[in-house]
Design a protein around this motif. Sequence first.
Motif, PDB file in Angstrom:
ATOM      1  N   MET A  66      32.838  11.364 -38.027  1.00  0.00           N
ATOM      2  CA  MET A  66      32.171  12.642 -38.240  1.00  0.00           C
ATOM      3  C   MET A  66      30.675  12.454 -38.471  1.00  0.00           C
ATOM      4  O   MET A  66      29.859  13.226 -37.984  1.00  0.00           O
ATOM      5  CB  MET A  66      32.810  13.378 -39.421  1.00  0.00           C
ATOM      6  N   LYS A  67      30.332  11.416 -39.244  1.00  0.00           N
ATOM      7  CA  LYS A  67      28.910  11.171 -39.497  1.00  0.00           C
ATOM      8  C   LYS A  67      28.200  10.726 -38.221  1.00  0.00           C
ATOM      9  O   LYS A  67      27.023  11.031 -38.019  1.00  0.00           O
ATOM     10  CB  LYS A  67      28.736  10.133 -40.606  1.00  0.00           C
ATOM     11  N   MET A  68      28.920  10.007 -37.357  1.00  0.00           N
ATOM     12  CA  MET A  68      28.339   9.661 -36.060  1.00  0.00           C
ATOM     13  C   MET A  68      28.106  10.934 -35.247  1.00  0.00           C
ATOM     14  O   MET A  68      27.089  11.075 -34.558  1.00  0.00           O
ATOM     15  CB  MET A  68      29.262   8.709 -35.292  1.00  0.00           C
ATOM     16  N   GLY A  69      29.056  11.877 -35.358  1.00  0.00           N
ATOM     17  CA  GLY A  69      28.881  13.165 -34.693  1.00  0.00           C
ATOM     18  C   GLY A  69      27.682  13.909 -35.246  1.00  0.00           C
ATOM     19  O   GLY A  69      26.911  14.520 -34.503  1.00  0.00           O
ATOM     20  N   GLY A  70      27.510  13.855 -36.573  1.00  0.00           N
ATOM     21  CA  GLY A  70      26.354  14.489 -37.188  1.00  0.00           C
ATOM     22  C   GLY A  70      25.049  13.881 -36.709  1.00  0.00           C
ATOM     23  O   GLY A  70      24.060  14.581 -36.482  1.00  0.00           O
ATOM     24  N   LYS A  71      25.058  12.558 -36.532  1.00  0.00           N
ATOM     25  CA  LYS A  71      23.865  11.867 -36.029  1.00  0.00           C
ATOM     26  C   LYS A  71      23.540  12.319 -34.607  1.00  0.00           C
ATOM     27  O   LYS A  71      22.374  12.535 -34.258  1.00  0.00           O
ATOM     28  CB  LYS A  71      24.100  10.357 -36.064  1.00  0.00           C
ATOM     29  N   ASN A  72      24.574  12.481 -33.790  1.00  0.00           N
ATOM     30  CA  ASN A  72      24.365  12.944 -32.414  1.00  0.00           C
ATOM     31  C   ASN A  72      23.842  14.378 -32.387  1.00  0.00           C
ATOM     32  O   ASN A  72      22.964  14.722 -31.587  1.00  0.00           O
ATOM     33  CB  ASN A  72      25.669  12.848 -31.622  1.00  0.00           C
ATOM     34  N   VAL A  73      24.391  15.223 -33.263  1.00  0.00           N
ATOM     35  CA  VAL A  73      23.919  16.608 -33.352  1.00  0.00           C
ATOM     36  C   VAL A  73      22.452  16.640 -33.764  1.00  0.00           C
ATOM     37  O   VAL A  73      21.657  17.419 -33.230  1.00  0.00           O
ATOM     38  CB  VAL A  73      24.774  17.409 -34.361  1.00  0.00           C
ATOM     39  N   LYS A  74      22.081  15.787 -34.699  1.00  0.00           N
ATOM     40  CA  LYS A  74      20.685  15.711 -35.149  1.00  0.00           C
ATOM     41  C   LYS A  74      19.767  15.362 -33.983  1.00  0.00           C
ATOM     42  O   LYS A  74      18.698  15.962 -33.817  1.00  0.00           O
ATOM     43  CB  LYS A  74      20.558  14.663 -36.258  1.00  0.00           C
ATOM     44  N   ARG A  75      20.181  14.406 -33.155  1.00  0.00           N
ATOM     45  CA  ARG A  75      19.366  14.029 -31.996  1.00  0.00           C
ATOM     46  C   ARG A  75      19.247  15.189 -31.007  1.00  0.00           C
ATOM     47  O   ARG A  75      18.181  15.420 -30.427  1.00  0.00           O
ATOM     48  CB  ARG A  75      19.975  12.805 -31.300  1.00  0.00           C
ATOM     49  N   ILE A  76      20.347  15.909 -30.806  1.00  0.00           N
ATOM     50  CA  ILE A  76      20.325  17.056 -29.893  1.00  0.00           C
ATOM     51  C   ILE A  76      19.354  18.120 -30.392  1.00  0.00           C
ATOM     52  O   ILE A  76      18.544  18.663 -29.633  1.00  0.00           O
ATOM     53  CB  ILE A  76      21.737  17.652 -29.743  1.00  0.00           C
ATOM     54  N   LEU A  77      19.420  18.415 -31.684  1.00  0.00           N
ATOM     55  CA  LEU A  77      18.545  19.437 -32.262  1.00  0.00           C
ATOM     56  C   LEU A  77      17.083  19.007 -32.214  1.00  0.00           C
ATOM     57  O   LEU A  77      16.192  19.833 -31.982  1.00  0.00           O
ATOM     58  CB  LEU A  77      18.964  19.725 -33.704  1.00  0.00           C
ATOM     59  N   GLU A  78      16.823  17.722 -32.426  1.00  0.00           N
ATOM     60  CA  GLU A  78      15.453  17.215 -32.330  1.00  0.00           C
ATOM     61  C   GLU A  78      14.922  17.377 -30.912  1.00  0.00           C
ATOM     62  O   GLU A  78      13.746  17.712 -30.710  1.00  0.00           O
ATOM     63  CB  GLU A  78      15.410  15.745 -32.758  1.00  0.00           C
ATOM     64  N   THR A  79      15.779  17.152 -29.923  1.00  0.00           N
ATOM     65  CA  THR A  79      15.383  17.341 -28.527  1.00  0.00           C
ATOM     66  C   THR A  79      15.056  18.801 -28.244  1.00  0.00           C
ATOM     67  O   THR A  79      14.073  19.116 -27.561  1.00  0.00           O
ATOM     68  CB  THR A  79      16.504  16.870 -27.582  1.00  0.00           C
ATOM     69  N   ILE A  80      15.875  19.708 -28.789  1.00  0.00           N
ATOM     70  CA  ILE A  80      15.629  21.139 -28.610  1.00  0.00           C
ATOM     71  C   ILE A  80      14.291  21.531 -29.231  1.00  0.00           C
ATOM     72  O   ILE A  80      13.502  22.276 -28.637  1.00  0.00           O
ATOM     73  CB  ILE A  80      16.771  21.968 -29.230  1.00  0.00           C
ATOM     74  N   LEU A  81      14.026  21.026 -30.431  1.00  0.00           N
ATOM     75  CA  LEU A  81      12.753  21.320 -31.097  1.00  0.00           C
ATOM     76  C   LEU A  81      11.574  20.820 -30.267  1.00  0.00           C
ATOM     77  O   LEU A  81      10.566  21.517 -30.110  1.00  0.00           O
ATOM     78  CB  LEU A  81      12.725  20.659 -32.478  1.00  0.00           C
ATOM     79  N   LEU A  82      11.703  19.610 -29.729  1.00  0.00           N
ATOM     80  CA  LEU A  82      10.626  19.027 -28.935  1.00  0.00           C
ATOM     81  C   LEU A  82      10.386  19.834 -27.668  1.00  0.00           C
ATOM     82  O   LEU A  82       9.244  20.161 -27.331  1.00  0.00           O
ATOM     83  CB  LEU A  82      10.967  17.579 -28.580  1.00  0.00           C
ATOM     84  N   GLU A  83      11.463  20.177 -26.961  1.00  0.00           N
ATOM     85  CA  GLU A  83      11.327  20.939 -25.721  1.00  0.00           C
ATOM     86  C   GLU A  83      10.764  22.326 -25.987  1.00  0.00           C
ATOM     87  O   GLU A  83       9.937  22.832 -25.221  1.00  0.00           O
ATOM     88  CB  GLU A  83      12.683  21.047 -25.026  1.00  0.00           C
TER      89      GLU A  83
END
Length: 214
Positions: free
Chosen positions: A1-18
């Motif tokens: 689950m924490k690995m999933g949370g880490k992946n979600v964090k990366r996705i959200l960071e990408t959205i913020l950047l874009e």
Amino acid sequence: MKMGGKNVKRILETILLENSQASTTTQDGVTADKEKGVTTNTKEGATTNKEEEEEGKKKYDFLRHYLLLFYKDFKGFETNHLDDFTNAMRKNSRVNLAEYESTYMERDLIFQPGEMGEGIINGKRKKNNDIIKDNLMDFATFTMKMAGDTTKKLLEIVFETLQKRSREKNAAVEELQKTKNELIADPHVIDRIYIIKCGATFIYKPCRSYFYIK
């Protein structure tokens, strides 16, 4: 689950950047932030530490908010799901993964019910030779798909939020454009108008201080 949370964090960071890149334009080394209506000379390093700290806090709050939603969706996970797979293992049987997924989550957009892509699982491994390993892989597959289902829900919220902001911004720009056109078309108002565009805001500056009156 924490690995999933880490992946979600990366996705959200990408959205913020874009989203940040989409809201900025760069001309001659000057970055104009349309949303803020400010101009920062990147060559001179005009961005202050305070502004960077504020941006960092906004990013932190944004990521923390959605990560909390991600983990909250797993409330009761051990009681509701882990026990099912544990009991199946004790009985030397397996959970019907396809039916189980259909009961607890929406249909996955990528993989069929009960299936997981090769590369994630070892496609060369023969199933039904090791009931413990099969159950562990079934449980891992269910956990990953549940994380994917939760991530999809969060991305739907983010998408709708960004779409709403975009519509509001476009409506504001259209209203300003309409006002500008009305002022230019009216001969009674101002002889000429210099239009200075500052981000998404139009400032109307008359070149004369008198009006034409017929």
